[in-house]
Write an enzyme that holds these catalytic residues in place. Structure first.
Site: not given
Length: 506
Positions: A80, A155, A179
Site C-alpha cells: 500500500k 482505504s 481499511s
C-alpha cells in the site's frame, strides 16, 4: 492467465522450495498481469519491474546455492502506497507527496526484503488512507475485480483489488477503522488487522497514530498468517511496538483445520458471541443472510453461539469520527510546503511562510483530507475539546470495556464486516455520512486495539460478503484458528469465483 497466479502463497512456496518453478518465472508472470490489467483496475500507482526481478533473481541464486530461505522467499508482494519504500515513490495517493522517494524503508519493508519477497509495486488508496471506497485517491479510483462499476472498498482498495484480481498473491495494507478488512469483504479476499503494536508502524505514514495498524491482504487465511508472522515483532523504532514473542500463527491455522482436530467438530468447546448492535438497521438483507449461514457453519463445526449486547457500539462510529480527525489534524500539519510536501507559492500578494503554507495545502490536499483536517482542528480547539474530543475518548473506553466484558463470556466475537456489498461508483461520494457508515462494524476493533479478521462468507447478488472475527488483545492466533476452520467449512477460498480469474492478459 498464467496458472501459477491462481495458486495461494503457501502452494507457491512449496513449488519454489521444490525447485519446480523459479522466482523470476513467478515474478515475471505477476508483472505481466499487472501490465495487462492495471489500465482496467488501476490497483497500482507504481510498478517496480527492475527491482522486483532483481530480487527474484537473487532469491533463485541463493536457493540454488543451498542457502536457508524464508518460506515466502521469491513470492511477489504489493505494498500500500502509504508505507514508505526507499527509492520507490511513496505518495499516500496525495498530490502533496507526488514524486516523493523516501530515503529509508518502513520496518515491515525491511523484514520483507530480508526474507526475499520481490516488491512488485505500490498500490492505490484513498488519500492518506481517508475513505472507504478508494474514490478519494488524487490519482483516480481503483475498480473492483468482481464488478468494475463498483468500488473495491477503502482505504486499501488497491491492495485488495490487486490480490483479488490475481495480480499478486500477497499484499500489505493499513487499517485505521477497517481499511484492510472492509476492502477484503467487498473483494472476496482475506484481511487481518493485528493487535495494536504487534506489527511495527515505523514507516507507515500516520493518519491516526493510536488507531493505525499494518496487516496482510491475501486470498486465504493461511497466507495471511504466513505474512503476518513475517512482519510481526518488536521494533525499537516504534514506541507503541509490543515487546513480546511472535505468535505461531501458522500453527494456529493448522489447529483450526479438520486435519488437526476431530473432523466432525474442529471447534468443539469454542464460545462465539454475536453482537446485537451489529445487525438490523443499515445491514443489507443479503449480507445478514450470508452472515447467519456462516454462523450456522460455526455451530456445525462444534462452536456454541450466544447473542450479547455492547451498548457502547452504537456510539463507536461517532467517537471514531472525532478521535480520528483530531489525530489527522495533528499528523498532517507537517505537510505544509515548508517542512514536507509539494511547495506552492501564491500567485498574488506577498510570499510569506503563511501564504506558502496556505497555497501548498490548498493545492496538495483533496476534499476529504481537508474535511477531516478542519473537523479535527475544530474538535481540538479551545472551548470544544472537552465537549467533543474528551467525550469521544470516554466512549472509546466504554467500547474497550464492553469488548472485555464480552470476551469474559466468549472466546471470539463475530459480525458482518461491512453492512453492504460493494456499491457503485458515485453512490456515496457526495454524502460523507453514508460513506462513513461503511466502517460501522470494523471500528470497535480499532478503538479497542483488538485483532480482527475478515474472510469471505459467500455471495449476495453475485458479490462477496465479508465475515468478521474479533479476538481479545494479543490473541491473534485465536482469530486465525477460528477463521481457518470456518474457511475450510465453507469450502475454501472464494477467490476462484471472481470474474477476474477468467480474464485473459491481452
Amino acid at each position: 492467465m498464467n496458472e501459477l497466479l491462481l495458486k495461494s502463497a503457501a502452494e507457491l512456496s512449496e513449488l519454489l522450495q521444490a525447485g519446480t518453478i523459479t522466482s523470476v518465472e513467478l515474478t515475471q508472470a505477476s508483472l505481466d498481469r499487472i501490465e495487462a490489467l492495471n489500465p482496467k483496475l488501476h490497483a497500482f500507482l507504481y510498478v517496480d519491474h527492475e527491482g522486483a526481478l532483481a530480487t527474484a533473481k537473487q532469491v533463485d541464486e541463493d536457493r540454488a546455492a543451498g542457502k536457508t530461505m524464508h518460506p515466502l522467499a521469491g513470492i511477489p508482494i504489493a505494498v500500500k502506497d502509504n508505507i514508505v519504500t526507499r527509492g520507490i515513490p511513496t505518495t499516500a495517493a496525495s498530490k502533496i507527496l507526488e514524486g516523493w522517494r523516501p530515503p529509508y524503508d518502513a520496518t515491515v519493508i525491511v523484514k520483507i526484503k530480508q526474507a526475499g519477497l520481490p516488491i512488485v509495486g505500490k498500490t492505490n488508496l484513498d488519500e492518506f488512507a481517508m475513505g472507504s471506497s478508494t474514490e478519494h485517491s488524487a490519482f483516480g479510483p481503483t475498480r473492483n475485480p468482481w464488478d468494475t462499476d463498483r468500488i473495491p472498498g477503502g482505504s486499501g482498495g488497491g491492495s485488495a483489488a490487486a490480490v483479488g484480481a490475481f495480480m499478486v498473491p500477497l499484499a500489505l495494507g493499513t487499517d485505521t477503522g477497517g481499511s484492510i478488512r472492509q476492502p477484503a469483504a467487498v473483494t472476496g479476499t482475506v484481511g487481518f488487522k493485528p493487535t495494536y503494536g504487534n506489527v511495527s508502524r515505523f514507516g507507515a505514514i500516520a493518519m491516526a497514530s493510536s488507531l493505525d495498524q499494518i496487516g496482510p491482504v491475501t486470498r486465504t487465511v493461511r497466507d495471511a498468517a504466513m505474512l503476518q508472522e513475517l512482519i510481526s515483532g518488536h521494533d525499537v523504532h516504534d514506541s507503541t511496538s509490543l515487546d513480546q514473542p511472535v505468535a505461531d500463527l501458522v500453527g494456529a491455522v493448522n489447529a483450526g483445520t479438520t486435519a488437526a482436530k476431530d473432523p466432525a467438530k474442529p471447534l468443539a468447546g469454542l464460545k462465539v458471541g454475536l453482537v446485537k448492535e451489529m445487525e438490523g438497521e443499515g445491514y443489507a438483507e443479503g449480507v445478514l443472510k450470508s452472515f447467519h449461514e456462516a454462523v450456522a457453519e460455526l455451530e456445525k463445526l462444534g462452536a456454541e453461539t450466544t447473542t450479547l449486547s455492547a451498548p457502547s457500539f452504537k456510539y463507536a462510529l461517532g467517537a471514531y469520527y472525532l478521535i480520528m480527525p483530531a489525530e489527522v489534524s495533528s499528523n498532517l500539519a507537517r505537510f505544509d510546503g515548508m517542512r514536507y510536501g509539494v511547495r506552492v507559492e501564491p500567485t498574488e500578494g506577498p510570499v510569506t511562510a503563511e501564504t506558502v503554507m496556505r497555497a501548498s495545502r490548498a493545492a496538495g490536499f483533496g476534499d476529504e483530507a481537508k474535511r477531516r483536517i478542519i473537523l479535527g482542528t475544530h474538535v481540538l480547539s479551545a472551548g470544544y475539546a472537552d465537549q467533543f474530543y474528551t467525550s469521544a475518548l470516554r466512549v472509546r473506553t466504554l467500547v474497550q470495556q464492553d469488548l472485555a466484558k464480552m470476551f469474559s463470556q466468549v472466546d471470539v466475537v463475530v459480525s458482518p464486516t461491512s453492512p453492504t456489498v460493494a456499491f457503485k461508483f458515485g453512490e456515496k461520494t457526495n454524502d460523507p455520512m453514508a460513506m462513513y457508515l461503511n466502517d460501522i462494524a470494523t471500528i470497535p476493533a480499532n478503538l479497542a486495539g483488538s485483532p480482527a479478521i475478515s474472510l469471505p462468507s459467500g455471495l449476495s447478488d453475485g458479490l462477496p460478503v465479508g465475515f468478521q472475527i474479533l479476538a481479545p488483545i494479543g490473541e491473534d492466533a485465536r482469530a486465525y484458528r477460528v477463521a481457518a476452520a470456518l474457511e475450510e467449512g465453507l469450502g475454501g477460498s472464494l477467490a476462484s469465483q471472481c470474474p477476474a480469474a477468467s480474464w485473459e492478459e491481452k
